[in-house]
Design a protein around this motif. Structure first.
Motif, PDB file in Angstrom:
ATOM      1  N   HIS A  17     -15.171  65.282 -23.359  1.00 51.32           N
ATOM      2  CA  HIS A  17     -16.434  65.929 -22.987  1.00 51.32           C
ATOM      3  C   HIS A  17     -16.234  67.020 -21.936  1.00 51.32           C
ATOM      4  O   HIS A  17     -17.094  67.886 -21.770  1.00 51.32           O
ATOM      5  CB  HIS A  17     -17.418  64.907 -22.418  1.00 51.32           C
ATOM      6  N   MET A  46     -21.022  64.919 -16.075  1.00 47.49           N
ATOM      7  CA  MET A  46     -20.421  63.675 -16.550  1.00 47.49           C
ATOM      8  C   MET A  46     -19.648  63.036 -15.413  1.00 47.49           C
ATOM      9  O   MET A  46     -18.840  63.688 -14.754  1.00 47.49           O
ATOM     10  CB  MET A  46     -19.490  63.890 -17.753  1.00 47.49           C
ATOM     11  N   THR A 102     -21.363  58.310 -23.063  1.00 48.03           N
ATOM     12  CA  THR A 102     -20.645  59.145 -24.014  1.00 48.03           C
ATOM     13  C   THR A 102     -21.593  59.691 -25.078  1.00 48.03           C
ATOM     14  O   THR A 102     -22.627  59.070 -25.366  1.00 48.03           O
ATOM     15  CB  THR A 102     -19.518  58.356 -24.702  1.00 48.03           C
ATOM     16  N   ALA A 161     -17.166  59.785 -14.972  1.00 50.26           N
ATOM     17  CA  ALA A 161     -16.374  58.847 -15.772  1.00 50.26           C
ATOM     18  C   ALA A 161     -15.531  57.953 -14.863  1.00 50.26           C
ATOM     19  O   ALA A 161     -15.094  58.378 -13.789  1.00 50.26           O
ATOM     20  CB  ALA A 161     -15.464  59.613 -16.731  1.00 50.26           C
ATOM     21  N   TYR A 218     -17.807  67.828 -14.111  1.00 45.87           N
ATOM     22  CA  TYR A 218     -17.093  66.661 -14.642  1.00 45.87           C
ATOM     23  C   TYR A 218     -16.309  66.006 -13.502  1.00 45.87           C
ATOM     24  O   TYR A 218     -15.604  66.681 -12.757  1.00 45.87           O
ATOM     25  CB  TYR A 218     -16.135  67.079 -15.763  1.00 45.87           C
ATOM     26  N   SER A 261     -14.050  60.166 -22.573  1.00 45.98           N
ATOM     27  CA  SER A 261     -14.764  60.947 -21.553  1.00 45.98           C
ATOM     28  C   SER A 261     -14.117  62.314 -21.369  1.00 45.98           C
ATOM     29  O   SER A 261     -14.815  63.334 -21.221  1.00 45.98           O
ATOM     30  CB  SER A 261     -14.780  60.186 -20.227  1.00 45.98           C
ATOM     31  N   VAL A 264     -16.585  52.488 -21.631  1.00 46.87           N
ATOM     32  CA  VAL A 264     -16.494  53.881 -22.073  1.00 46.87           C
ATOM     33  C   VAL A 264     -15.106  54.378 -21.696  1.00 46.87           C
ATOM     34  O   VAL A 264     -14.851  54.711 -20.540  1.00 46.87           O
ATOM     35  CB  VAL A 264     -17.587  54.760 -21.414  1.00 46.87           C
ATOM     36  N   HIS A 300     -21.050  57.257 -16.747  1.00 44.32           N
ATOM     37  CA  HIS A 300     -20.337  56.231 -17.517  1.00 44.32           C
ATOM     38  C   HIS A 300     -20.978  56.071 -18.900  1.00 44.32           C
ATOM     39  O   HIS A 300     -21.390  54.986 -19.303  1.00 44.32           O
ATOM     40  CB  HIS A 300     -20.326  54.893 -16.783  1.00 44.32           C
ATOM     41  N   GLU A 319     -13.970  62.368 -12.500  1.00 46.65           N
ATOM     42  CA  GLU A 319     -13.350  61.081 -12.795  1.00 46.65           C
ATOM     43  C   GLU A 319     -13.214  60.283 -11.509  1.00 46.65           C
ATOM     44  O   GLU A 319     -12.786  60.810 -10.483  1.00 46.65           O
ATOM     45  CB  GLU A 319     -11.964  61.272 -13.422  1.00 46.65           C
TER      46      GLU A 319
END
Length: 255
Positions: free
Chosen positions: A216, A199, A110, A201, A223, A213, A208, A108, A225
């Motif tokens: 990125h 990452m 950036t 997110a 990555y 996000s 953020v 969370h 979510e």
């Protein structure tokens, strides 16, 4: 002086808390991750048990303080994962140490700087803290970090985080609010960092935004979510986020 916890054995893993937080936020993760790693959780200056002796600090200065702390404690080539402000400092540390970090993670967080709207919000935050103090700020700051659907079910956790946040010093809150407002753009560093990059997110993260996000993602080796989740995935989705980090760590060790 950097206060910190240390648990486990194996490769070094540093977990850096976010704004108005402390090392204790990671305790559930540490219990699991310390089975395979030496897990270090520092308190940033002005938070938890680490004093901030000055009235100003930059992310670069915080990174230097962490570098000195790493040297004092013989921490070499660690994996560093930071939540929110901790992610900003993770990137500053990557800029400072380069190949001295094995892998980095933004939880969370950036690599982009604040836009003008966010800078104005930071200025209002500084004014609020100066006028009303730490306790009132923390009570208003913590609950909106959780998405609406998780806020009621996480009421006890929110209360615990508020109590922990009240240990933050007023000068620490003000200094780091200004440091976040004035931080530089490190997106190129994110793109070019050669080690594995994680990452995590939150789809409903108000701090953020998810659109940022997603920019990125092309440069992240991992990555993820979290649907329906705000800014506090380690509490809103604890099992999933722990699993994401464990999978990331396994891939880092393979490489």
């Amino acid at each position: 002086m950097i206060a910190f916890s240390q648990q486990g054995s194996g490769p070094a893993l540093i977990l850096i808390h976010g704004f108005c937080e402390s090392k204790e936020m990671w305790k559930t993760f540490v219990e699991q991750l310390s089975n395979n790693y030496t897990v270090y959780c520092p308190d940033l200056p002005g938070f938890g048990d680490s004093p901030l002796l000055e009235n100003e600090i930059s992310l670069e200065t915080a990174a230097v303080l962490l570098q000195e702390w790493m040297e004092e404690n013989n921490i070499h080539n660690p994996i560093v994962i930071g939540h929110s402000l901790g992610g900003y400092i993770t990137l500053a540390l990557a800029e400072l140490l380069g190949h001295g970090l094995k892998a980095i993670g933004l939880f969370h967080s950036t690599a982009f700087p604040d836009d003008e709207e966010k800078k104005q919000t930071r200025n209002k935050t500084i004014g609020f803290i100066k006028k009303y103090g730490v306790d009132k700020f923390v009570e208003s700051f913590v609950p909106p970090l959780f998405s609406d659907q998780h806020r009621s079910e996480q009421a006890d956790q929110i209360t615990e985080l508020i109590q922990a946040g009240k240990k933050s010093s007023q000068n620490g809150l003000i200094a780091f609010t200004a440091a976040m407002r004035d931080r530089k753009d490190r997106f190129e560093l994110w793109k070019n960092f050669q080690g594995p990059k994680l990452m995590i997110a939150g789809e409903l993260d108000l701090a953020v935004k998810i659109d940022g996000s997603r920019r990125h993602q092309p440069y992240a080796s991992h990555y993820h979510e979290l649907i329906g989740t705000g800014h506090m995935g380690m509490f809103e989705e604890p099992e999933r986020t722990l699993g994401i980090i464990q999978d990331f760590l396994k891939d880092v060790e393979i490489k």
